[in-house]
Design a protein around this motif. Structure first.
Motif, PDB file in Angstrom:
ATOM      1  N   TYR A 164       0.819  -1.227   0.000  1.00 53.42           N
ATOM      2  CA  TYR A 164       0.000   0.000   0.000  1.00 53.42           C
ATOM      3  C   TYR A 164       0.846   1.268   0.000  1.00 53.42           C
ATOM      4  CZ  TYR A 164      -4.652  -2.011   0.329  1.00 53.42           C
ATOM      5  OH  TYR A 164      -5.845  -2.651   0.035  1.00 53.42           O
ATOM      6  N   TYR A 194      -5.470   6.908  -0.397  1.00 51.74           N
ATOM      7  CA  TYR A 194      -6.517   5.896  -0.217  1.00 51.74           C
ATOM      8  C   TYR A 194      -7.822   6.502   0.322  1.00 51.74           C
ATOM      9  CZ  TYR A 194      -9.118   1.857   1.194  1.00 51.74           C
ATOM     10  OH  TYR A 194     -10.132   0.948   1.341  1.00 51.74           O
ATOM     11  N   LYS A 244     -18.253   1.827   8.947  1.00 50.93           N
ATOM     12  CA  LYS A 244     -17.238   1.442   9.937  1.00 50.93           C
ATOM     13  C   LYS A 244     -17.630   1.835  11.359  1.00 50.93           C
ATOM     14  CE  LYS A 244     -13.738   2.779   6.812  1.00 50.93           C
ATOM     15  NZ  LYS A 244     -12.436   3.385   6.569  1.00 50.93           N
ATOM     16  N   GLY A 248      -6.087  -4.325  10.081  1.00 49.31           N
ATOM     17  CA  GLY A 248      -6.177  -3.745   8.741  1.00 49.31           C
ATOM     18  C   GLY A 248      -6.943  -2.437   8.731  1.00 49.31           C
ATOM     19  N   GLY A 249      -6.683  -1.613   9.714  1.00 49.26           N
ATOM     20  CA  GLY A 249      -7.408  -0.342   9.856  1.00 49.26           C
ATOM     21  C   GLY A 249      -6.953   0.746   8.893  1.00 49.26           C
ATOM     22  N   GLU A 268      -1.507  -3.717  11.420  1.00 51.29           N
ATOM     23  CA  GLU A 268      -1.463  -3.403   9.991  1.00 51.29           C
ATOM     24  C   GLU A 268      -0.265  -4.108   9.363  1.00 51.29           C
ATOM     25  OE1 GLU A 268      -2.019  -2.123   7.031  1.00 51.29           O
ATOM     26  OE2 GLU A 268      -4.027  -1.508   7.478  1.00 51.29           O
ATOM     27  N   ILE A 269      -0.425  -4.572   8.132  1.00 51.79           N
ATOM     28  CA  ILE A 269       0.743  -5.148   7.443  1.00 51.79           C
ATOM     29  C   ILE A 269       1.398  -4.132   6.514  1.00 51.79           C
ATOM     30  CG2 ILE A 269       0.040  -7.569   7.627  1.00 51.79           C
ATOM     31  CD1 ILE A 269      -0.941  -7.361   4.687  1.00 51.79           C
ATOM     32  N   SER A 270       0.795  -2.945   6.379  1.00 58.22           N
ATOM     33  CA  SER A 270       1.405  -1.890   5.558  1.00 58.22           C
ATOM     34  C   SER A 270       2.034  -0.844   6.480  1.00 58.22           C
ATOM     35  CB  SER A 270       0.325  -1.231   4.678  1.00 58.22           C
ATOM     36  OG  SER A 270       0.774   0.031   4.231  1.00 58.22           O
ATOM     37  N   HIS A 325     -12.568  -4.004   9.097  1.00 56.50           N
ATOM     38  CA  HIS A 325     -13.232  -3.061   8.195  1.00 56.50           C
ATOM     39  C   HIS A 325     -12.529  -3.004   6.841  1.00 56.50           C
ATOM     40  CE1 HIS A 325     -14.799  -0.801  12.006  1.00 56.50           C
ATOM     41  NE2 HIS A 325     -15.454  -1.921  11.766  1.00 56.50           N
ATOM     42  N   PHE A 326     -13.205  -3.469   5.832  1.00 58.11           N
ATOM     43  CA  PHE A 326     -12.677  -3.455   4.461  1.00 58.11           C
ATOM     44  C   PHE A 326     -11.294  -4.103   4.396  1.00 58.11           C
ATOM     45  CE2 PHE A 326     -15.828  -0.179   4.968  1.00 58.11           C
ATOM     46  CZ  PHE A 326     -16.696  -0.497   3.932  1.00 58.11           C
ATOM     47  N   VAL A 327     -11.160  -5.193   5.129  1.00 56.37           N
ATOM     48  CA  VAL A 327      -9.893  -5.934   5.102  1.00 56.37           C
ATOM     49  C   VAL A 327     -10.115  -7.369   4.621  1.00 56.37           C
ATOM     50  CG1 VAL A 327      -9.976  -6.529   7.577  1.00 56.37           C
ATOM     51  CG2 VAL A 327      -7.796  -6.511   6.397  1.00 56.37           C
ATOM     52  N   MET A 347      -8.421 -10.526   1.285  1.00 58.42           N
ATOM     53  CA  MET A 347      -7.785 -11.812   1.637  1.00 58.42           C
ATOM     54  C   MET A 347      -8.375 -12.975   0.868  1.00 58.42           C
ATOM     55  SD  MET A 347      -7.736 -11.617   5.757  1.00 58.42           S
ATOM     56  CE  MET A 347      -7.083 -10.226   6.637  1.00 58.42           C
TER      57      MET A 347
HETATM   58  C1  SAM Z   1      -8.605  -1.896   1.548  1.00 58.95           C
HETATM   59  S1  SAM Z   1      -7.572  -1.327   2.841  1.00 58.95           S
HETATM   60  C2  SAM Z   1      -8.768  -0.732   4.002  1.00 58.95           C
HETATM   61  C3  SAM Z   1      -8.154   0.124   5.072  1.00 58.95           C
HETATM   62  C4  SAM Z   1      -9.146   0.592   6.151  1.00 58.95           C
HETATM   63  N1  SAM Z   1      -9.722  -0.522   6.874  1.00 58.95           N
HETATM   64  C5  SAM Z   1     -10.212   1.456   5.584  1.00 58.95           C
HETATM   65  O1  SAM Z   1     -11.364   1.021   5.520  1.00 58.95           O
HETATM   66  O2  SAM Z   1      -9.913   2.595   5.185  1.00 58.95           O
HETATM   67  C6  SAM Z   1      -7.051  -2.849   3.554  1.00 58.95           C
HETATM   68  C7  SAM Z   1      -5.993  -2.657   4.620  1.00 58.95           C
HETATM   69  O3  SAM Z   1      -5.826  -3.897   5.287  1.00 58.95           O
HETATM   70  C8  SAM Z   1      -4.445  -4.136   5.489  1.00 58.95           C
HETATM   71  N2  SAM Z   1      -4.307  -5.601   5.622  1.00 58.95           N
HETATM   72  C9  SAM Z   1      -4.538  -6.554   4.689  1.00 58.95           C
HETATM   73  N3  SAM Z   1      -4.370  -7.791   5.213  1.00 58.95           N
HETATM   74  C10 SAM Z   1      -4.028  -7.611   6.509  1.00 58.95           C
HETATM   75  C11 SAM Z   1      -3.730  -8.498   7.585  1.00 58.95           C
HETATM   76  N4  SAM Z   1      -3.735  -9.829   7.439  1.00 58.95           N
HETATM   77  N5  SAM Z   1      -3.425  -7.960   8.788  1.00 58.95           N
HETATM   78  C12 SAM Z   1      -3.409  -6.620   8.974  1.00 58.95           C
HETATM   79  N6  SAM Z   1      -3.677  -5.725   7.989  1.00 58.95           N
HETATM   80  C13 SAM Z   1      -3.987  -6.210   6.773  1.00 58.95           C
HETATM   81  C14 SAM Z   1      -3.775  -3.514   4.283  1.00 58.95           C
HETATM   82  O4  SAM Z   1      -2.427  -3.217   4.532  1.00 58.95           O
HETATM   83  C15 SAM Z   1      -4.620  -2.269   4.079  1.00 58.95           C
HETATM   84  O5  SAM Z   1      -4.136  -1.183   4.822  1.00 58.95           O
END
Ligand code: SAM
Length: 199
Positions: free
Chosen positions: A5, A12, A28, A44-45, A64-66, A103-105, A109
């Motif tokens: 990301y 974003y 959310k 994944g916030g 977060e992974i980013s 939320h939107f995570v 996956m």
């Molecule tokens: C589509 S974005 C949505 C971000 C936020 N939740 C929002 O609604 O604005 C997905 C986010 O989830 C994070 N993410 C994806 N897989 C994850 C995991 N297994 N653990 C933690 N974060 C993750 C990504 O790095 C990214 O920041």
């Protein structure tokens, strides 16, 4: 860990506001009630901007992974009592949360990753604990189907998403013995906020 990301992170939130206005933000926060006494796990916030208005009520952990998203969240939620962690969440014995926010995570996956995450978070909830999901479900009309395809393609290119469609969240959750307790639709039913409890 590669930060998929890093290019998108600065834009974003503005991009989602451009396309959906405040609807995703509302999805959310819809079930975020009486949270000031709760310990919350957010996975994944992203940049955390949509939680900023009520950050003083947030305490718990933020995974977060980013790195670029996480750094933004640390600034945007600097007045919260959240601890910010880079990487994949793993349950720890005796560390329990009242609520877990996804939320939107989940839509980023693969099905097997969702199942593993659901098993991991089940170990981390209090007996009365619940998970909040807010995400895109199956589109409801031709316009939404068109936009959905465009978004999936965009995120496959820009953020290395591997999915080609929306997960069947409910099937995955029911298979892991979760029970849905509440639901609210947004964007004409394309986006849903849901509450689930361990069965
Ligand atoms: C589509 S974005 C949505 C971000 C936020 N939740 C929002 O609604 O604005 C997905 C986010 O989830 C994070 N993410 C994806 N897989 C994850 C995991 N297994 N653990 C933690 N974060 C993750 C990504 O790095 C990214 O920041």
């Amino acid at each position: 860990m590669k930060d998929h990301y890093s290019l998108l992170a600065p834009y974003y939130n503005s991009l989602t506001k451009l396309v959906f206005g405040n609807e995703l933000k509302h999805a959310k926060s819809h079930f975020a009630e009486n949270i000031s006494n709760k310990k919350i796990l957010i996975i994944g916030g992203g940049d955390g901007l949509d939680y900023r208005d009520f950050q003083d009520q947030l305490a718990g952990d933020y995974w977060e992974i980013s790195g670029s998203m996480l750094n933004r969240a640390k600034v945007n939620l600097a007045e919260s009592k959240l601890t910010f962690c880079l990487g994949y969440f793993q349950a720890k014995p005796h560390k329990l949360y009242d609520e877990i926010w996804l939320h939107f995570v989940l839509d980023t996956m693969q099905d097997d990753e969702i199942t593993v995450l659901l098993q991991e978070i089940k170990k981390s909830l209090t007996a009365e604990g619940r998970i909040h999901i807010a995400d895109f479900f199956e589109p409801k009309n031709a316009y939404q189907r068109f936009l959905n395809k465009g978004m999936i393609t965009f995120f496959r290119i820009a953020a290395n998403h591997r999915r080609t469609g929306i997960p069947d969240y409910e099937q995955l959750l029911f298979a892991e013995h979760w029970q849905k307790s509440s639901e609210k639709e947004f964007v004409g039913g394309w986006v849903k906020a849901q509450l689930w409890q361990s069965g």
